[in-house]
Write an enzyme that holds these catalytic residues in place. Structure first.
Site, PDB file in Angstrom:
ATOM      1  N   ARG A  53      -9.514  -4.339   8.274  1.00  0.00           N
ATOM      2  CA  ARG A  53      -8.497  -4.941   7.399  1.00  0.00           C
ATOM      3  C   ARG A  53      -8.505  -4.195   6.071  1.00  0.00           C
ATOM      4  O   ARG A  53      -9.367  -3.355   5.823  1.00  0.00           O
ATOM      5  CB  ARG A  53      -8.672  -6.452   7.235  1.00  0.00           C
ATOM      6  CG  ARG A  53     -10.042  -7.032   7.276  1.00  0.00           C
ATOM      7  CD  ARG A  53     -10.941  -6.758   6.091  1.00  0.00           C
ATOM      8  NE  ARG A  53     -10.262  -6.981   4.833  1.00  0.00           N
ATOM      9  CZ  ARG A  53     -10.527  -6.347   3.721  1.00  0.00           C
ATOM     10  NH1 ARG A  53     -11.463  -5.409   3.678  1.00  0.00           N
ATOM     11  NH2 ARG A  53      -9.875  -6.584   2.607  1.00  0.00           N
ATOM     12  N   GLY A  54      -7.529  -4.557   5.220  1.00  0.00           N
ATOM     13  CA  GLY A  54      -7.325  -3.789   3.999  1.00  0.00           C
ATOM     14  C   GLY A  54      -6.284  -2.727   4.320  1.00  0.00           C
ATOM     15  O   GLY A  54      -6.419  -2.017   5.335  1.00  0.00           O
ATOM     16  N   ALA A  55      -5.242  -2.644   3.481  1.00  0.00           N
ATOM     17  CA  ALA A  55      -4.083  -1.811   3.830  1.00  0.00           C
ATOM     18  C   ALA A  55      -4.444  -0.371   4.251  1.00  0.00           C
ATOM     19  O   ALA A  55      -4.040   0.067   5.339  1.00  0.00           O
ATOM     20  CB  ALA A  55      -3.091  -1.838   2.667  1.00  0.00           C
ATOM     21  N   ARG A  96       0.408  -6.751  12.032  1.00  0.00           N
ATOM     22  CA  ARG A  96       0.446  -7.421  10.717  1.00  0.00           C
ATOM     23  C   ARG A  96       1.677  -6.892   9.957  1.00  0.00           C
ATOM     24  O   ARG A  96       1.891  -5.679   9.907  1.00  0.00           O
ATOM     25  CB  ARG A  96      -0.834  -7.142   9.906  1.00  0.00           C
ATOM     26  CG  ARG A  96      -2.089  -7.694  10.584  1.00  0.00           C
ATOM     27  CD  ARG A  96      -3.286  -7.679   9.657  1.00  0.00           C
ATOM     28  NE  ARG A  96      -3.221  -8.742   8.672  1.00  0.00           N
ATOM     29  CZ  ARG A  96      -4.047  -8.836   7.623  1.00  0.00           C
ATOM     30  NH1 ARG A  96      -4.951  -7.901   7.414  1.00  0.00           N
ATOM     31  NH2 ARG A  96      -3.955  -9.845   6.785  1.00  0.00           N
ATOM     32  N   ASP A 244      -0.921  -4.617  -0.871  1.00  0.00           N
ATOM     33  CA  ASP A 244      -0.493  -4.390   0.517  1.00  0.00           C
ATOM     34  C   ASP A 244       0.885  -3.768   0.583  1.00  0.00           C
ATOM     35  O   ASP A 244       1.233  -3.096   1.561  1.00  0.00           O
ATOM     36  CB  ASP A 244      -0.553  -5.692   1.304  1.00  0.00           C
ATOM     37  CG  ASP A 244      -2.002  -6.041   1.558  1.00  0.00           C
ATOM     38  OD1 ASP A 244      -2.649  -6.601   0.643  1.00  0.00           O
ATOM     39  OD2 ASP A 244      -2.508  -5.700   2.645  1.00  0.00           O
ATOM     40  N   ASN A 254      -0.140  -8.771  -2.665  1.00  0.00           N
ATOM     41  CA  ASN A 254      -1.577  -8.586  -2.406  1.00  0.00           C
ATOM     42  C   ASN A 254      -2.103  -9.924  -1.904  1.00  0.00           C
ATOM     43  O   ASN A 254      -1.349 -10.907  -1.782  1.00  0.00           O
ATOM     44  CB  ASN A 254      -2.302  -8.117  -3.675  1.00  0.00           C
ATOM     45  CG  ASN A 254      -3.753  -7.721  -3.391  1.00  0.00           C
ATOM     46  OD1 ASN A 254      -4.024  -7.004  -2.413  1.00  0.00           O
ATOM     47  ND2 ASN A 254      -4.692  -8.204  -4.184  1.00  0.00           N
ATOM     48  N   LYS A 255      -3.384  -9.970  -1.612  1.00  0.00           N
ATOM     49  CA  LYS A 255      -4.010 -11.168  -1.047  1.00  0.00           C
ATOM     50  C   LYS A 255      -3.614 -12.431  -1.798  1.00  0.00           C
ATOM     51  O   LYS A 255      -3.543 -12.435  -3.032  1.00  0.00           O
ATOM     52  CB  LYS A 255      -5.529 -10.976  -1.075  1.00  0.00           C
ATOM     53  CG  LYS A 255      -6.354 -12.123  -0.545  1.00  0.00           C
ATOM     54  CD  LYS A 255      -5.953 -12.572   0.824  1.00  0.00           C
ATOM     55  CE  LYS A 255      -5.984 -11.470   1.858  1.00  0.00           C
ATOM     56  NZ  LYS A 255      -5.269 -11.838   3.114  1.00  0.00           N
TER      57      LYS A 255
HETATM   58  O1  MRU Z   1      -5.882  -9.722   4.764  1.00  0.00           O
HETATM   59  P1  MRU Z   1      -6.601  -8.509   4.258  1.00  0.00           P
HETATM   60  O2  MRU Z   1      -8.074  -8.702   4.158  1.00  0.00           O
HETATM   61  O3  MRU Z   1      -6.241  -7.268   5.053  1.00  0.00           O
HETATM   62  O4  MRU Z   1      -6.050  -8.316   2.788  1.00  0.00           O
HETATM   63  C1  MRU Z   1      -6.492  -7.239   2.032  1.00  0.00           C
HETATM   64  C2  MRU Z   1      -5.918  -7.178   0.676  1.00  0.00           C
HETATM   65  O5  MRU Z   1      -5.138  -8.002   0.264  1.00  0.00           O
HETATM   66  C3  MRU Z   1      -6.295  -5.973  -0.141  1.00  0.00           C
HETATM   67  O6  MRU Z   1      -6.333  -6.284  -1.499  1.00  0.00           O
HETATM   68  C4  MRU Z   1      -5.263  -4.860   0.076  1.00  0.00           C
HETATM   69  O7  MRU Z   1      -5.043  -4.641   1.442  1.00  0.00           O
HETATM   70  C5  MRU Z   1      -5.671  -3.598  -0.564  1.00  0.00           C
HETATM   71  S1  MRU Z   1      -7.062  -2.841   0.222  1.00  0.00           S
HETATM   72  C6  MRU Z   1      -7.402  -1.408  -0.628  1.00  0.00           C
END
Ligand code: MRU
Length: 362
Positions: A53-55, A96, A244, A254-255
């Site tokens: 996970r994480g973009a 996603r 994201d 973002n989250k």
């Molecule tokens: O749902 P996730 O854990 O994939 O969400 C991640 C985030 O919101 C991060 O802040 C974002 O993807 C940036 S990662 C460098």
């Protein structure tokens, strides 16, 4: 000696065994389990379930994933190959919706097929591998450049607050929001970091607090509803978060909870910086209102992580995975080509002009 979490690769290709290799992040910090994924279903599930996970990490996983799936296509005919490639690409892309890096990486891989359609299919497969490896290498360089620009925004001893995990575990190295922190650590800056736990999936507690403390950074874990208290106490000089999808006007998804942090930060005059590789900036999305926000299962809120269910049976639940922070709450967008400032409609275009001119990242 036991391996530190920072010594593992977030996403890797095991070409010999035709596998995508990741750390199963749903098991961290308790268990470090490395898993190998081979089928489209396994890769889709790993992205959907947030094992990876994480973009940026999702983008790299998708690039390796589509390369591996392309190797399973048995044909010498380009059109047959490309039709099946397209089917697998659409499937992975559906895992996603919010992080644009997923479709960005898959589109890059698709371009490799289209630009080389005259070549034998086997050669195209080799070029797909090359491109996926490049996407991973670029991610590391880009994060380092973001770290260098981000570091100019803070000074030794500063307090930094971050939300979710935009760390090494969300990328291939350094992270985005954590890159200035790691680079500062290399220079002995002695930052004091506050990590929001990040309900409901606890990426801040399980991942950010874990990786920063493993790297020796001074990190304090706080619940999501405590950021106002620490900012009011004057303990935070800057907020660094990841993203994201950044829209052309600077609105940033973002989250979930990031927009609350940004609103509180505004109240206490703390600048909020979005750390954004250009791969996460989507100039085709005009404003935050055009960003599709992923909604996830209610169980993540009502019972996941708890010993027993913590909400009444049948209760209505709203569980968006992301929110949009309005551009006027953002002090700067830190990219690998420099820091964009308001008005973002202009400054983001300038960033992409630099990219198009092939200007060096840092
Ligand atoms: O749902 P996730 O854990 O994939 O969400 C991640 C985030 O919101 C991060 O802040 C974002 O993807 C940036 S990662 C460098």
């Amino acid at each position: 000696m036991e391996k530190n979490i920072m010594d593992y690769e977030t996403v890797a290709l095991d070409d010999e065994h035709d596998a995508l290799v990741i750390i199963d992040q749903t098991k961290l910090p308790g268990t470090t389990q490395i898993i190998s994924l081979k089928t489209a279903q396994e890769i889709w599930d790993a992205i959907y379930l947030l094992k990876v996970r994480g973009a940026p990490a999702i983008g790299v996983a998708a690039a390796f994933g589509i390369y591996l799936l392309s190797r399973q296509i048995v044909t010498d005919d380009f059109d047959t190959f490309f039709a099946e490639f397209g089917r697998q690409k659409a499937y992975l892309d559906s895992a996603r919706p919010t992080a644009v890096n997923l479709s960005w990486a898959l589109k890059r891989m698709e371009q490799v097929c289209l630009q080389n359609r005259e070549k034998p299919v086997e050669e195209i497969k080799a070029l797909l591998k090359k491109e996926a490896v490049l996407i991973k290498e670029e991610d590391i360089r880009v994060c380092r450049a973001i770290g260098e620009y981000g570091l100019t925004l803070v000074k030794p001893g500063d307090g930094i607050l971050t939300h979710c995990n935009a760390g090494q575990l969300a990328t291939c190295k350094y992270g985005t929001a954590t890159a200035p922190i790691y680079l500062g650590q290399e220079k002995g800056y002695g930052f004091r970091v506050f990590a929001d736990e990040t309900r409901p999936l606890l990426q801040g507690a399980r991942l950010t607090a874990y990786e920063l403390s493993s790297a020796g950074v001074d990190v304090t874990l706080i619940c999501d509803n405590m950021s106002g208290a620490v900012m009011r106490n004057g303990w935070v000089n800057a907020v660094f978060v990841g993203c994201d999808r950044v829209a052309a006007n600077g609105d940033t998804a973002n989250k979930i909870g990031t927009s609350v942090v940004a609103a509180v930060a505004k109240r206490y005059n703390v600048p909020v910086y979005i750390c954004a590789p250009t791969s996460t900036i989507d100039m085709n999305t005009k404003t935050g209102a055009d960003i599709k926000i992923e909604e996830r299962p209610a169980e993540e809120v009502t019972q996941m992580w708890y010993k027993e269910r913590m909400a009444p049976e049948g209760i209505k639940v709203f569980n968006p995975a992301f929110d949009v922070t309005d551009h006027d709450l953002i002090a700067g967008i830190v990219t690998e080509y420099g820091i964009a400032r308001a008005p973002y409609t202009e400054s983001l275009q300038e960033i992409f002009a630099k990219k198009a001119n092939g200007q060096k990242e840092d």
